[in-house]
Scaffold this motif. Structure first.
Motif, PDB file in Angstrom:
ATOM      1  N   ALA A 143       0.821  -1.219   0.000  1.00 27.59           N
ATOM      2  CA  ALA A 143       0.000   0.000   0.000  1.00 27.59           C
ATOM      3  C   ALA A 143       0.850   1.262   0.000  1.00 27.59           C
ATOM      4  CB  ALA A 143      -0.911   0.009   1.223  1.00 27.59           C
ATOM      5  N   GLU A 144       0.286   2.323  -0.582  1.00 34.81           N
ATOM      6  CA  GLU A 144       0.942   3.634  -0.529  1.00 34.81           C
ATOM      7  C   GLU A 144       0.853   4.168   0.887  1.00 34.81           C
ATOM      8  OE1 GLU A 144       0.275   6.822  -3.600  1.00 34.81           O
ATOM      9  OE2 GLU A 144      -0.794   7.712  -1.913  1.00 34.81           O
ATOM     10  N   PHE A 145       1.923   4.798   1.349  1.00 35.70           N
ATOM     11  CA  PHE A 145       1.957   5.403   2.670  1.00 35.70           C
ATOM     12  C   PHE A 145       2.136   6.895   2.481  1.00 35.70           C
ATOM     13  CE2 PHE A 145       4.434   6.577   6.543  1.00 35.70           C
ATOM     14  CZ  PHE A 145       3.424   6.372   7.455  1.00 35.70           C
ATOM     15  N   SER A 146       1.190   7.684   3.022  1.00 32.85           N
ATOM     16  CA  SER A 146       1.284   9.137   2.881  1.00 32.85           C
ATOM     17  C   SER A 146       0.888   9.809   4.190  1.00 32.85           C
ATOM     18  CB  SER A 146       0.389   9.643   1.750  1.00 32.85           C
ATOM     19  OG  SER A 146      -0.959   9.366   2.027  1.00 32.85           O
ATOM     20  N   ILE A 147       1.460  10.982   4.406  1.00 25.09           N
ATOM     21  CA  ILE A 147       1.146  11.801   5.574  1.00 25.09           C
ATOM     22  C   ILE A 147       0.773  13.185   5.074  1.00 25.09           C
ATOM     23  CG2 ILE A 147       2.037  12.840   7.693  1.00 25.09           C
ATOM     24  CD1 ILE A 147       3.918  10.446   7.963  1.00 25.09           C
ATOM     25  N   SER A 148      -0.419  13.638   5.426  1.00 25.64           N
ATOM     26  CA  SER A 148      -0.936  14.947   5.014  1.00 25.64           C
ATOM     27  C   SER A 148      -0.860  15.141   3.497  1.00 25.64           C
ATOM     28  CB  SER A 148      -0.179  16.066   5.729  1.00 25.64           C
ATOM     29  OG  SER A 148      -0.329  15.957   7.119  1.00 25.64           O
ATOM     30  N   GLY A 149      -1.140  14.097   2.750  1.00 25.95           N
ATOM     31  CA  GLY A 149      -1.149  14.190   1.298  1.00 25.95           C
ATOM     32  C   GLY A 149       0.221  14.031   0.655  1.00 25.95           C
ATOM     33  N   LYS A 150       1.300  13.989   1.446  1.00 26.36           N
ATOM     34  CA  LYS A 150       2.643  13.805   0.895  1.00 26.36           C
ATOM     35  C   LYS A 150       2.974  12.311   0.903  1.00 26.36           C
ATOM     36  CE  LYS A 150       7.473  15.004   1.450  1.00 26.36           C
ATOM     37  NZ  LYS A 150       8.498  15.603   2.294  1.00 26.36           N
ATOM     38  N   VAL A 151       3.294  11.781  -0.275  1.00 26.50           N
ATOM     39  CA  VAL A 151       3.576  10.348  -0.409  1.00 26.50           C
ATOM     40  C   VAL A 151       4.950  10.054   0.182  1.00 26.50           C
ATOM     41  CG1 VAL A 151       3.898   8.434  -2.013  1.00 26.50           C
ATOM     42  CG2 VAL A 151       2.120  10.132  -2.441  1.00 26.50           C
ATOM     43  N   ILE A 152       4.955   9.216   1.195  1.00 27.29           N
ATOM     44  CA  ILE A 152       6.204   8.792   1.832  1.00 27.29           C
ATOM     45  C   ILE A 152       6.757   7.559   1.133  1.00 27.29           C
ATOM     46  CG2 ILE A 152       7.264   8.076   4.022  1.00 27.29           C
ATOM     47  CD1 ILE A 152       6.081  10.954   3.994  1.00 27.29           C
ATOM     48  N   ARG A 153       5.851   6.623   0.812  1.00 25.02           N
ATOM     49  CA  ARG A 153       6.231   5.413   0.093  1.00 25.02           C
ATOM     50  C   ARG A 153       5.152   5.106  -0.930  1.00 25.02           C
ATOM     51  NH1 ARG A 153       5.691   0.429   3.543  1.00 25.02           N
ATOM     52  NH2 ARG A 153       3.591   0.539   2.713  1.00 25.02           N
ATOM     53  N   PRO A 154       5.493   5.082  -2.239  1.00 21.40           N
ATOM     54  CA  PRO A 154       4.470   4.784  -3.246  1.00 21.40           C
ATOM     55  C   PRO A 154       4.053   3.317  -3.184  1.00 21.40           C
ATOM     56  CG  PRO A 154       6.612   5.004  -4.295  1.00 21.40           C
ATOM     57  CD  PRO A 154       6.794   5.353  -2.845  1.00 21.40           C
ATOM     58  N   ALA A 155       2.890   3.038  -3.724  1.00 24.72           N
ATOM     59  CA  ALA A 155       2.393   1.668  -3.773  1.00 24.72           C
ATOM     60  C   ALA A 155       3.297   0.827  -4.663  1.00 24.72           C
ATOM     61  CB  ALA A 155       0.965   1.650  -4.305  1.00 24.72           C
TER      62      ALA A 155
END
Length: 99
Positions: free
Chosen positions: A30-42
């Motif tokens: 899964a994609e991991f994002s914080i406040s709309g900023k992608v930390i790790r893409p899917a």
């Protein structure tokens, strides 16, 4: 004069009721994002039988879209077996053509 309509009772629907239980493998892709900023893409997507990684393999020769008129009963017979009916129809045509 307008008529008063009875209030419709509010129904609380929880979208998670029909959602499947997440597995560790689902979290891994899964994609991991914080406040709309992608930390790790899917790194994959959820297919009909679970997690599928990457894109489907590319073909040497791309398929071509055509318009074809077929009898309704032929189409319904292939659709009756569910998803993938166009691929099964293509396989039947290849077999009939001797390919």
């Amino acid at each position: 004069m307008t008529e008063n309509k009875p209030a419709i009772a509010a129904v609380s629907l929880d979208p998670a009721d029909d959602a499947p239980e997440w597995t560790d493998e689902m979290f891994d892709v899964a994609e991991f994002s914080i406040s709309g900023k992608v930390i790790r893409p899917a790194t994959g997507y959820l297919g009909p039988n679970g997690v599928v990684r990457g894109r489907p393999p590319q073909r040497d020769v791309a398929k071509r879209q055509v318009t074809l008129r077929l009898d309704p009963d032929v189409i319904e017979r292939f659709r009756a077996d569910g998803p993938g009916w166009q691929g099964r129809m293509n396989a039947a045509l290849r077999k009939a053509a001797g390919l």
